[in-house]
Design a protein around this motif. Structure first.
Motif, PDB file in Angstrom:
ATOM      1  N   PRO A  17       0.836  -1.204   0.000  1.00 27.40           N
ATOM      2  CA  PRO A  17       0.000   0.000   0.000  1.00 27.40           C
ATOM      3  C   PRO A  17       0.871   1.253   0.000  1.00 27.40           C
ATOM      4  O   PRO A  17       2.104   1.158   0.127  1.00 27.40           O
ATOM      5  CB  PRO A  17      -0.804  -0.134   1.296  1.00 27.40           C
ATOM      6  CG  PRO A  17       0.026  -1.016   2.162  1.00 27.40           C
ATOM      7  CD  PRO A  17       0.698  -1.979   1.239  1.00 27.40           C
ATOM      8  N   LEU A  65       0.033   8.103  -1.155  1.00 29.16           N
ATOM      9  CA  LEU A  65      -1.389   8.052  -0.822  1.00 29.16           C
ATOM     10  C   LEU A  65      -2.147   9.105  -1.612  1.00 29.16           C
ATOM     11  O   LEU A  65      -3.235   8.838  -2.148  1.00 29.16           O
ATOM     12  CB  LEU A  65      -1.590   8.264   0.682  1.00 29.16           C
ATOM     13  CG  LEU A  65      -3.042   8.216   1.171  1.00 29.16           C
ATOM     14  CD1 LEU A  65      -3.680   6.862   0.854  1.00 29.16           C
ATOM     15  CD2 LEU A  65      -3.118   8.500   2.672  1.00 29.16           C
ATOM     16  N   ARG A 121      -2.374   7.899  -5.269  1.00 33.35           N
ATOM     17  CA  ARG A 121      -3.372   6.845  -5.495  1.00 33.35           C
ATOM     18  C   ARG A 121      -4.775   7.441  -5.560  1.00 33.35           C
ATOM     19  O   ARG A 121      -5.575   7.072  -6.427  1.00 33.35           O
ATOM     20  CB  ARG A 121      -3.307   5.791  -4.388  1.00 33.35           C
ATOM     21  CG  ARG A 121      -4.198   4.591  -4.662  1.00 33.35           C
ATOM     22  CD  ARG A 121      -4.120   3.562  -3.549  1.00 33.35           C
ATOM     23  NE  ARG A 121      -4.735   4.049  -2.316  1.00 33.35           N
ATOM     24  CZ  ARG A 121      -4.885   3.323  -1.209  1.00 33.35           C
ATOM     25  NH1 ARG A 121      -4.424   2.077  -1.175  1.00 33.35           N
ATOM     26  NH2 ARG A 121      -5.453   3.829  -0.124  1.00 33.35           N
ATOM     27  N   SER A 122      -5.089   8.356  -4.668  1.00 32.01           N
ATOM     28  CA  SER A 122      -6.403   9.007  -4.688  1.00 32.01           C
ATOM     29  C   SER A 122      -6.555   9.862  -5.942  1.00 32.01           C
ATOM     30  O   SER A 122      -7.625   9.889  -6.571  1.00 32.01           O
ATOM     31  CB  SER A 122      -6.569   9.877  -3.438  1.00 32.01           C
ATOM     32  OG  SER A 122      -6.478   9.101  -2.264  1.00 32.01           O
ATOM     33  N   LEU A 176      -4.807  13.586   4.075  1.00 35.82           N
ATOM     34  CA  LEU A 176      -5.119  12.194   3.762  1.00 35.82           C
ATOM     35  C   LEU A 176      -4.290  11.231   4.602  1.00 35.82           C
ATOM     36  O   LEU A 176      -4.799  10.241   5.137  1.00 35.82           O
ATOM     37  CB  LEU A 176      -4.854  11.915   2.273  1.00 35.82           C
ATOM     38  CG  LEU A 176      -5.807  12.559   1.259  1.00 35.82           C
ATOM     39  CD1 LEU A 176      -5.279  12.354  -0.161  1.00 35.82           C
ATOM     40  CD2 LEU A 176      -7.213  11.968   1.388  1.00 35.82           C
ATOM     41  N   TRP A 177      -3.019  11.526   4.753  1.00 33.42           N
ATOM     42  CA  TRP A 177      -2.118  10.660   5.520  1.00 33.42           C
ATOM     43  C   TRP A 177      -2.489  10.647   7.009  1.00 33.42           C
ATOM     44  O   TRP A 177      -2.496   9.606   7.659  1.00 33.42           O
ATOM     45  CB  TRP A 177      -0.684  11.119   5.338  1.00 33.42           C
ATOM     46  CG  TRP A 177       0.342  10.190   5.909  1.00 33.42           C
ATOM     47  CD1 TRP A 177       1.110  10.402   7.005  1.00 33.42           C
ATOM     48  CD2 TRP A 177       0.705   8.901   5.400  1.00 33.42           C
ATOM     49  NE1 TRP A 177       1.942   9.325   7.217  1.00 33.42           N
ATOM     50  CE2 TRP A 177       1.717   8.395   6.237  1.00 33.42           C
ATOM     51  CE3 TRP A 177       0.287   8.130   4.308  1.00 33.42           C
ATOM     52  CZ2 TRP A 177       2.315   7.146   6.037  1.00 33.42           C
ATOM     53  CZ3 TRP A 177       0.876   6.903   4.107  1.00 33.42           C
ATOM     54  CH2 TRP A 177       1.857   6.417   4.956  1.00 33.42           C
ATOM     55  N   LYS A 178      -2.843  11.815   7.497  1.00 30.76           N
ATOM     56  CA  LYS A 178      -3.234  11.922   8.907  1.00 30.76           C
ATOM     57  C   LYS A 178      -4.541  11.166   9.175  1.00 30.76           C
ATOM     58  O   LYS A 178      -4.654  10.452  10.160  1.00 30.76           O
ATOM     59  CB  LYS A 178      -3.391  13.398   9.292  1.00 30.76           C
ATOM     60  CG  LYS A 178      -3.802  13.624  10.750  1.00 30.76           C
ATOM     61  CD  LYS A 178      -3.916  15.093  11.066  1.00 30.76           C
ATOM     62  CE  LYS A 178      -4.355  15.314  12.518  1.00 30.76           C
ATOM     63  NZ  LYS A 178      -4.484  16.775  12.833  1.00 30.76           N
ATOM     64  N   ASN A 179      -5.508  11.319   8.283  1.00 30.17           N
ATOM     65  CA  ASN A 179      -6.793  10.627   8.471  1.00 30.17           C
ATOM     66  C   ASN A 179      -6.647   9.124   8.358  1.00 30.17           C
ATOM     67  O   ASN A 179      -7.364   8.367   9.027  1.00 30.17           O
ATOM     68  CB  ASN A 179      -7.804  11.124   7.419  1.00 30.17           C
ATOM     69  CG  ASN A 179      -8.255  12.546   7.690  1.00 30.17           C
ATOM     70  OD1 ASN A 179      -8.087  13.064   8.801  1.00 30.17           O
ATOM     71  ND2 ASN A 179      -8.820  13.186   6.691  1.00 30.17           N
ATOM     72  N   GLN A 180      -5.704   8.665   7.515  1.00 30.66           N
ATOM     73  CA  GLN A 180      -5.489   7.229   7.403  1.00 30.66           C
ATOM     74  C   GLN A 180      -4.893   6.665   8.688  1.00 30.66           C
ATOM     75  O   GLN A 180      -5.141   5.515   9.036  1.00 30.66           O
ATOM     76  CB  GLN A 180      -4.537   6.935   6.229  1.00 30.66           C
ATOM     77  CG  GLN A 180      -4.241   5.450   6.079  1.00 30.66           C
ATOM     78  CD  GLN A 180      -3.250   5.168   4.976  1.00 30.66           C
ATOM     79  OE1 GLN A 180      -3.631   4.676   3.924  1.00 30.66           O
ATOM     80  NE2 GLN A 180      -1.976   5.471   5.201  1.00 30.66           N
ATOM     81  N   SER A 181      -4.137   7.468   9.389  1.00 30.76           N
ATOM     82  CA  SER A 181      -3.449   7.007  10.591  1.00 30.76           C
ATOM     83  C   SER A 181      -4.356   6.999  11.814  1.00 30.76           C
ATOM     84  O   SER A 181      -3.998   6.433  12.857  1.00 30.76           O
ATOM     85  CB  SER A 181      -2.223   7.895  10.852  1.00 30.76           C
ATOM     86  OG  SER A 181      -1.349   7.879   9.750  1.00 30.76           O
ATOM     87  N   ASN A 216       3.877   6.443   1.884  1.00 35.36           N
ATOM     88  CA  ASN A 216       4.019   7.783   2.435  1.00 35.36           C
ATOM     89  C   ASN A 216       2.861   8.641   1.940  1.00 35.36           C
ATOM     90  O   ASN A 216       2.015   8.180   1.160  1.00 35.36           O
ATOM     91  CB  ASN A 216       5.367   8.397   2.031  1.00 35.36           C
ATOM     92  CG  ASN A 216       5.643   8.242   0.540  1.00 35.36           C
ATOM     93  OD1 ASN A 216       4.826   8.631  -0.298  1.00 35.36           O
ATOM     94  ND2 ASN A 216       6.783   7.636   0.208  1.00 35.36           N
ATOM     95  N   LYS A 217       2.813   9.874   2.386  1.00 36.44           N
ATOM     96  CA  LYS A 217       1.675  10.731   2.045  1.00 36.44           C
ATOM     97  C   LYS A 217       1.647  11.071   0.558  1.00 36.44           C
ATOM     98  O   LYS A 217       0.570  11.261  -0.029  1.00 36.44           O
ATOM     99  CB  LYS A 217       1.683  12.003   2.881  1.00 36.44           C
ATOM    100  CG  LYS A 217       2.843  12.957   2.613  1.00 36.44           C
ATOM    101  CD  LYS A 217       2.748  14.188   3.516  1.00 36.44           C
ATOM    102  CE  LYS A 217       3.878  15.165   3.233  1.00 36.44           C
ATOM    103  NZ  LYS A 217       3.804  16.346   4.130  1.00 36.44           N
TER     104      LYS A 217
END
Length: 226
Positions: A111, A118, A121-122, A220-225, A114-115
């Motif tokens: 997956p 991510l 991909r979006s 996005l990276w923060k919300n995934q974490s 890193n941000k």
């Protein structure tokens, strides 16, 4: 927004101007579509040898009604275009760092690491709508892959007419298998070819869009974490 090449028939003496990197004569079509797979704008007729950045410049400079998005919106574009105000491009790989972008790269690989990946991909998932739209359009109208020897003006008019018929089919709610077919993502001609021309376009006014991209990627990276 994206560009695609449509083959054309031209006289041998001018063929070199239309010859693209895939070894055939074409014109580089730049189009904008909405989320319903409807074409909303087309710049029709740049030489096949032109880079996507050049085609965008031709459209903006040559069409006084070029549809810029509102100041708080932006077009989703691939890395063949500059990441500048009102045009949101993905993160590009550098000589020292590989940043994945294409959806196919995430199917069988780890997956996002890193941000930046991510975000990419979006971004690729959202931008796939224009690739699907081009895929439907080209599959349905086979004349686009092998033009008879019409004059160039007629060839361009055929392209526009087929885009109009594409939109008519879509808004008429006909049962059409082409629109529901899952077209495999294809890498477009300029996505991985960062040129000097592209870097210059980004340097002109790219910091504003770079900040927006960084903000989205961080969110996005923060919300995934969480």
């Amino acid at each position: 927004m994206d560009g695609t090449h449509v083959c054309v028939k031209v006289k041998p003496e001018i063929q070199v101007m239309y010859w693209n990197r895939h070894d055939y004569a074409s014109i580089n079509i730049m189009a904008i579509c909405d989320m319903n797979m409807l074409f909303t704008y087309v710049w029709n007729g740049a030489l096949g040898s032109c880079h996507d950045t050049t085609v965008l410049s031709l459209a903006q400079n040559g069409d006084s009604e070029f549809p810029l998005p509102p100041t708080d919106k932006y077009y989703v574009v691939d890395s063949g275009y500059p990441n500048k105000q009102r045009f949101l491009a993905p993160y590009r790989s550098t000589r020292n760092r590989v940043v994945r972008y294409h959806m196919s790269q995430f199917y069988t690989s780890p997956p996002p690491r890193n941000k930046e990946e991510l975000f990419n991909r979006s971004h690729a998932s959202l931008r796939s709508i224009i690739e699907r739209t081009f895929g439907v359009w080209k599959k349905k109208w086979r004349i686009l892959t092998d033009f008879p020897r019409y004059d160039m003006d007629i060839q361009k008019r055929v392209i526009i007419a087929r885009m109009g018929l594409h939109n008519f089919t879509r808004v008429s709610n006909f049962i059409d298998a082409d629109f529901v077919e899952d077209f495999t993502e294809t890498q477009t001609e300029d996505q991985d070819n960062a040129s000097y021309e592209l870097d210059e376009a980004e340097n002109a006014d790219g910091q504003h869009m770079a900040n927006i991209r960084e903000t989205i990627a961080t969110m996005l990276w923060k919300n995934q974490s969480i």
